[in-house]
Scaffold this motif. Sequence first.
Motif, PDB file in Angstrom:
ATOM      1  N   GLY A 116       7.670  32.570  -6.793  1.00 23.80           N
ATOM      2  CA  GLY A 116       8.908  33.269  -6.446  1.00 23.80           C
ATOM      3  C   GLY A 116       8.840  33.914  -5.078  1.00 23.80           C
ATOM      4  O   GLY A 116       9.868  34.181  -4.461  1.00 23.80           O
ATOM      5  N   ILE A 117       7.638  34.198  -4.584  1.00 27.01           N
ATOM      6  CA  ILE A 117       7.453  34.652  -3.197  1.00 27.01           C
ATOM      7  C   ILE A 117       7.501  33.421  -2.302  1.00 27.01           C
ATOM      8  O   ILE A 117       7.025  32.353  -2.689  1.00 27.01           O
ATOM      9  CB  ILE A 117       6.108  35.389  -3.034  1.00 27.01           C
ATOM     10  N   HIS A 118       8.063  33.561  -1.112  1.00 21.60           N
ATOM     11  CA  HIS A 118       8.181  32.371  -0.277  1.00 21.60           C
ATOM     12  C   HIS A 118       6.805  31.818   0.071  1.00 21.60           C
ATOM     13  O   HIS A 118       5.881  32.556   0.419  1.00 21.60           O
ATOM     14  CB  HIS A 118       8.970  32.667   1.005  1.00 21.60           C
ATOM     15  N   ALA A 119       6.687  30.500   0.008  1.00 21.01           N
ATOM     16  CA  ALA A 119       5.384  29.838   0.125  1.00 21.01           C
ATOM     17  C   ALA A 119       4.702  30.102   1.458  1.00 21.01           C
ATOM     18  O   ALA A 119       3.470  30.065   1.548  1.00 21.01           O
ATOM     19  CB  ALA A 119       5.550  28.335  -0.085  1.00 21.01           C
ATOM     20  N   THR A 120       5.470  30.362   2.516  1.00 16.41           N
ATOM     21  CA  THR A 120       4.864  30.559   3.835  1.00 16.41           C
ATOM     22  C   THR A 120       3.985  31.805   3.884  1.00 16.41           C
ATOM     23  O   THR A 120       3.087  31.891   4.728  1.00 16.41           O
ATOM     24  CB  THR A 120       5.960  30.669   4.899  1.00 16.41           C
ATOM     25  N   VAL A 121       4.222  32.766   2.984  1.00 23.26           N
ATOM     26  CA  VAL A 121       3.385  33.965   2.945  1.00 23.26           C
ATOM     27  C   VAL A 121       1.932  33.591   2.654  1.00 23.26           C
ATOM     28  O   VAL A 121       0.999  34.252   3.115  1.00 23.26           O
ATOM     29  CB  VAL A 121       3.923  34.959   1.897  1.00 23.26           C
ATOM     30  N   ALA A 122       1.743  32.497   1.910  1.00 20.97           N
ATOM     31  CA  ALA A 122       0.383  32.047   1.594  1.00 20.97           C
ATOM     32  C   ALA A 122      -0.393  31.706   2.857  1.00 20.97           C
ATOM     33  O   ALA A 122      -1.606  31.939   2.933  1.00 20.97           O
ATOM     34  CB  ALA A 122       0.433  30.834   0.663  1.00 20.97           C
ATOM     35  N   GLY A 123       0.289  31.159   3.862  1.00 17.96           N
ATOM     36  CA  GLY A 123      -0.391  30.818   5.103  1.00 17.96           C
ATOM     37  C   GLY A 123      -0.969  32.043   5.789  1.00 17.96           C
ATOM     38  O   GLY A 123      -2.100  32.020   6.281  1.00 17.96           O
TER      39      GLY A 123
END
Length: 390
Positions: free
Chosen positions: A227-234
């Motif tokens: 649910g958190i935007h995937a780009t935060v993982a980067g």
Amino acid sequence: MARNHGSGGLRTKLAASEAAPGLILMACAAVALVLANSPLAHGWHDVFLHALPWSPVAKLANLHEWINDGLMAVFFLVVGLEVKREFVMGALSDNARRRLPVIAAMAGMAVPALVYLAVTGRHPELRGGWAIPAATDIAFALGVLALLGSRVPPSVRLFLLTVAVVDDIGAIAVIALFYTTSLNLIWLALGFALFAVMVVFNRFGVRALPPYLVLAAALWFAVLHSGIHATVAGVLAAFTIPVALDRHGDSPLLRLEHALVGVSGFLIVPLFGLANAGVALGAGNPLAPLPLGIALGLILGKQAGVMLAVFGCERLGIASRPAGATLLHVWGMALLCGIGFTMSLFIGALAFTAAPQLVEDAKLGVLGGSLISALLGAAVLRLAPRAVPR
């Protein structure tokens, strides 16, 4: 023989390629605009939005989603690596050097948001776009600076880069905190666990990159479904990559940034521009509250926030303006901070996911505001006195 991936070599590589990624991004944005306003418009949009016959990740059903949620995670990984490098060994490594750009970046995010809300205040459905004009596009802004050559003091270039880096930190925080709609706690817990493992690897001196890259891919997959935007993982993954030298005299972080900076600047960001910058110019009203609020936030809000911070800090004795910078240099640099493009388009797509027409209107404001900011900034810096070589 030990490989040399020191910060000086990386800075040289980045400086040598300042203009090219910005120019390619401008060209891709122009191509997207031309095609979106041509008889090929329907087919052009279909290239990105048509469902793929097969996708290895079911949640990413078309090319547009793969670019925005997949490739842009790599872009944010590079941003995170750059941020960490600057905090450990660069312009943000001590309080005295980071004070002015941090204050300028914060003011340069707050004032555009206030300008946007002042323009759109009577339209509650538009309030979610407050962060759109708060971002600065590093590649575009540095591309304009590079085209001006020696007219701009190196200290102004470094200050703009530092402000943009801090700006990116703020934009990433905004995406994580304000553009998360619903959470899947199981996937979120898995993401936290993977991130914790990467932190443990760092703490226990693991210097090989492959374990981090495998875990980063798994972290991206978990965050994508959380649910958190995937780009935060980067960004999270980047913060765990070790900076310290390994037994070969090599820094894993600098080596990874060396490997990805070109991929990000010459492939990912141009693809993002092609997929997101296309807007039918005749389909919207540029003076409508949404595009007008964004454009004024970028053009007026950014320069006002940055200039107030610089001269306010100087007047109060908090920090000095960049060495050799005149009033025109500071003004031109503040105008270039109004080039929002990549991050602004990205936040616009997140802010109005349920309203495609508002996304298109937001693009109109971002493109207009960024173009005017770039032209005005370049014009002011052309009038500024030429920098004296040291």
